[in-house]
Design an enzyme around this catalytic site. Structure first.
Site, PDB file in Angstrom:
ATOM      1  N   TYR A  36      -1.571   1.847  -0.050  1.00 24.90           N
ATOM      2  CA  TYR A  36      -1.680   3.299  -0.249  1.00 24.90           C
ATOM      3  C   TYR A  36      -2.791   3.612  -1.269  1.00 24.90           C
ATOM      4  CZ  TYR A  36      -0.085   8.110  -1.220  1.00 24.90           C
ATOM      5  OH  TYR A  36      -0.011   9.471  -1.374  1.00 24.90           O
ATOM      6  N   SER A  80      -4.749  11.647  -3.571  1.00 25.29           N
ATOM      7  CA  SER A  80      -3.577  11.405  -4.422  1.00 25.29           C
ATOM      8  C   SER A  80      -4.085  11.035  -5.808  1.00 25.29           C
ATOM      9  CB  SER A  80      -2.754  10.239  -3.857  1.00 25.29           C
ATOM     10  OG  SER A  80      -1.892   9.718  -4.845  1.00 25.29           O
TER      11      SER A  80
HETATM   12  P1  NAD Z   1       5.314  14.177   4.284  1.00 25.59           P
HETATM   13  O1  NAD Z   1       5.916  12.884   4.684  1.00 25.59           O
HETATM   14  O2  NAD Z   1       6.138  15.407   4.322  1.00 25.59           O
HETATM   15  O3  NAD Z   1       3.981  14.462   5.088  1.00 25.59           O
HETATM   16  C1  NAD Z   1       3.269  13.517   5.799  1.00 25.59           C
HETATM   17  C2  NAD Z   1       3.019  14.108   7.156  1.00 25.59           C
HETATM   18  O4  NAD Z   1       2.204  13.227   7.921  1.00 25.59           O
HETATM   19  C3  NAD Z   1       4.329  14.307   7.929  1.00 25.59           C
HETATM   20  O5  NAD Z   1       4.349  15.592   8.510  1.00 25.59           O
HETATM   21  C4  NAD Z   1       4.271  13.225   9.011  1.00 25.59           C
HETATM   22  O6  NAD Z   1       4.938  13.563  10.185  1.00 25.59           O
HETATM   23  C5  NAD Z   1       2.776  13.155   9.216  1.00 25.59           C
HETATM   24  N1  NAD Z   1       2.372  11.915   9.872  1.00 25.59           N
HETATM   25  C6  NAD Z   1       2.856  10.661   9.679  1.00 25.59           C
HETATM   26  N2  NAD Z   1       2.248   9.802  10.501  1.00 25.59           N
HETATM   27  C7  NAD Z   1       1.352  10.531  11.237  1.00 25.59           C
HETATM   28  C8  NAD Z   1       0.417  10.218  12.241  1.00 25.59           C
HETATM   29  N3  NAD Z   1       0.258   8.961  12.659  1.00 25.59           N
HETATM   30  N4  NAD Z   1      -0.321  11.222  12.765  1.00 25.59           N
HETATM   31  C9  NAD Z   1      -0.168  12.497  12.354  1.00 25.59           C
HETATM   32  N5  NAD Z   1       0.685  12.849  11.388  1.00 25.59           N
HETATM   33  C10 NAD Z   1       1.445  11.869  10.840  1.00 25.59           C
HETATM   34  O7  NAD Z   1       4.745  13.923   2.810  1.00 25.59           O
HETATM   35  P2  NAD Z   1       3.703  14.775   1.956  1.00 25.59           P
HETATM   36  O8  NAD Z   1       3.992  14.457   0.556  1.00 25.59           O
HETATM   37  O9  NAD Z   1       3.663  16.183   2.399  1.00 25.59           O
HETATM   38  O10 NAD Z   1       2.319  14.048   2.307  1.00 25.59           O
HETATM   39  C11 NAD Z   1       1.170  14.752   2.729  1.00 25.59           C
HETATM   40  C12 NAD Z   1      -0.062  14.125   2.113  1.00 25.59           C
HETATM   41  O11 NAD Z   1      -0.031  14.292   0.685  1.00 25.59           O
HETATM   42  C13 NAD Z   1      -0.180  12.609   2.355  1.00 25.59           C
HETATM   43  O12 NAD Z   1      -1.523  12.288   2.637  1.00 25.59           O
HETATM   44  C14 NAD Z   1       0.229  12.020   1.020  1.00 25.59           C
HETATM   45  O13 NAD Z   1      -0.350  10.762   0.794  1.00 25.59           O
HETATM   46  C15 NAD Z   1      -0.296  13.075   0.053  1.00 25.59           C
HETATM   47  N6  NAD Z   1       0.320  13.027  -1.265  1.00 25.59           N
HETATM   48  C16 NAD Z   1       1.630  13.354  -1.458  1.00 25.59           C
HETATM   49  C17 NAD Z   1       2.164  13.282  -2.745  1.00 25.59           C
HETATM   50  C18 NAD Z   1       3.578  13.652  -3.062  1.00 25.59           C
HETATM   51  O14 NAD Z   1       4.017  13.450  -4.209  1.00 25.59           O
HETATM   52  N7  NAD Z   1       4.351  14.189  -2.133  1.00 25.59           N
HETATM   53  C19 NAD Z   1       1.353  12.888  -3.824  1.00 25.59           C
HETATM   54  C20 NAD Z   1       0.046  12.546  -3.568  1.00 25.59           C
HETATM   55  C21 NAD Z   1      -0.478  12.619  -2.299  1.00 25.59           C
END
Ligand code: NAD
Length: 272
Positions: free
Chosen positions: A170, A157
């Site tokens: 986080y 991130s």
């Molecule tokens: P999201 O909530 O759609 O995805 C997170 C996924 O992780 C979901 O599918 C959820 O079911 C899964 N998950 C949660 N707990 C879990 C567990 N214990 N075991 C297995 N899977 C689990 O959100 P996203 O934005 O797609 O996030 C994906 C990654 O991207 C994360 O690591 C997040 O920190 C990172 N990220 C997202 C953003 C953003 O702006 N969306 C920015 C920076 C980083």
């Protein structure tokens, strides 16, 4: 029918937390390049199966399978790798992406919320990286599919370098991923393992839905993005597919920020 210009033919990729958001877009993008993909989900089997179904409708795509597992639990990570290797023979690309937020003012953050975020966002990535590298070393080089022994892309991130008040657990987890990724590169690059991170900025997914769901939230979010546009999961999918392929062969131990310029500190523009 696979096409000659696909970049990941004959390879198998594990993407954790890929029933939604960024993980889903990454799985679709890698499958489109011909990779077999493992869709790992935690709670929504239905969503995971929809992703696999969407992939199966593209006749040029690799095969998709769905595996349940809590990525903060060692036994589930071991099962994810074992099931994948039993089915496809090996793993070529590992993208630990599953992540969560449990936000609180630091002085009110419970140990439970601290541990939940660290256990998934950091320990979960440790477990996946360890199993992936173990498998790359066991399997050995397959130059017919890739010039690298294996590829890991840690989903980090912008908060691996931008501090984030109210989200200390986080930000700490993502900051730690940065040095984990670089350490693994230093340790295994001589074996031709590539370990890199992608650090998304603000991408429209479930994790931040309550912010982008309102006009006011979207405007506030855009104040942090010089490019003045909230990202889409596909923006990350495209970069992940390229970073998994031999086109990026000489990139190792680095973070690609896919953030519309968020890491350029827009708050300082015109300021002093
Ligand atoms: P999201 O909530 O759609 O995805 C997170 C996924 O992780 C979901 O599918 C959820 O079911 C899964 N998950 C949660 N707990 C879990 C567990 N214990 N075991 C297995 N899977 C689990 O959100 P996203 O934005 O797609 O996030 C994906 C990654 O991207 C994360 O690591 C997040 O920190 C990172 N990220 C997202 C953003 C953003 O702006 N969306 C920015 C920076 C980083």
């Amino acid at each position: 029918m696979q096409k000659e210009n696909q970049k990941l033919i004959g390879q198998t990729s594990i993407i954790t937390g890929s029933s939604s958001g960024i993980g889903k877009a990454v799985a679709i993008a890698l499958a489109k390049e011909g990779s077999n993909v493992v869709i790992n989900y935690h709670s929504s089997k239905e969503e995971a199966e929809e992703v696999a179904q969407e992939i199966s409708e593209d006749k040029a795509a690799g095969e998709a399978i769905v595996i349940k597992g809590d990525m903060s639990k060692e036994k589930d990570v071991l099962n994810l790798f074992k099931t994948t290797i039993d089915k496809f023979g090996t793993v070529d690309v590992c993208i630990p992406n599953a992540g969560m937020q449990k936000d609180a003012a630091f002085h009110e953050m419970t140990l439970e919320d601290w541990n939940a975020v660290i256990n998934l966002n950091l320990t979960g990535q440790f477990l996946c990286c360890r199993e992936a590298i173990k498998e790359f070393l066991r399997r050995g080089m397959r130059l017919e599919v890739s010039k690298s022994l294996g590829k890991i892309i840690n989903m980090s991130s912008v908060h691996d370098i931008i501090p984030w008040a109210g989200h200390a657990n986080y930000a700490a987890s993502k900051g730690a991923i940065q040095i984990l990724m670089k350490t693994l590169c230093q340790e295994y690059a001589h074996k031709k393992v590539r370990v890199n991170s992608i650090s998304p900025g603000a991408i429209k997914t479930d994790i931040n839905k309550e912010v982008w769901d309102t006009k006011e939230g979207r405007e506030k979010m855009k104040e942090t993005i010089p490019y003045d546009k909230i990202g889409e999961p596909e923006d990350i999918g495209r970069v992940a597919a390229w970073l998994s392929s031999d086109e990026s062969e000489y990139i190792n131990g680095t973070t690609i920020y896919v953030d519309g310029g968020m890491t350029c500190y827009p708050g300082f523009k015109g300021n002093g």
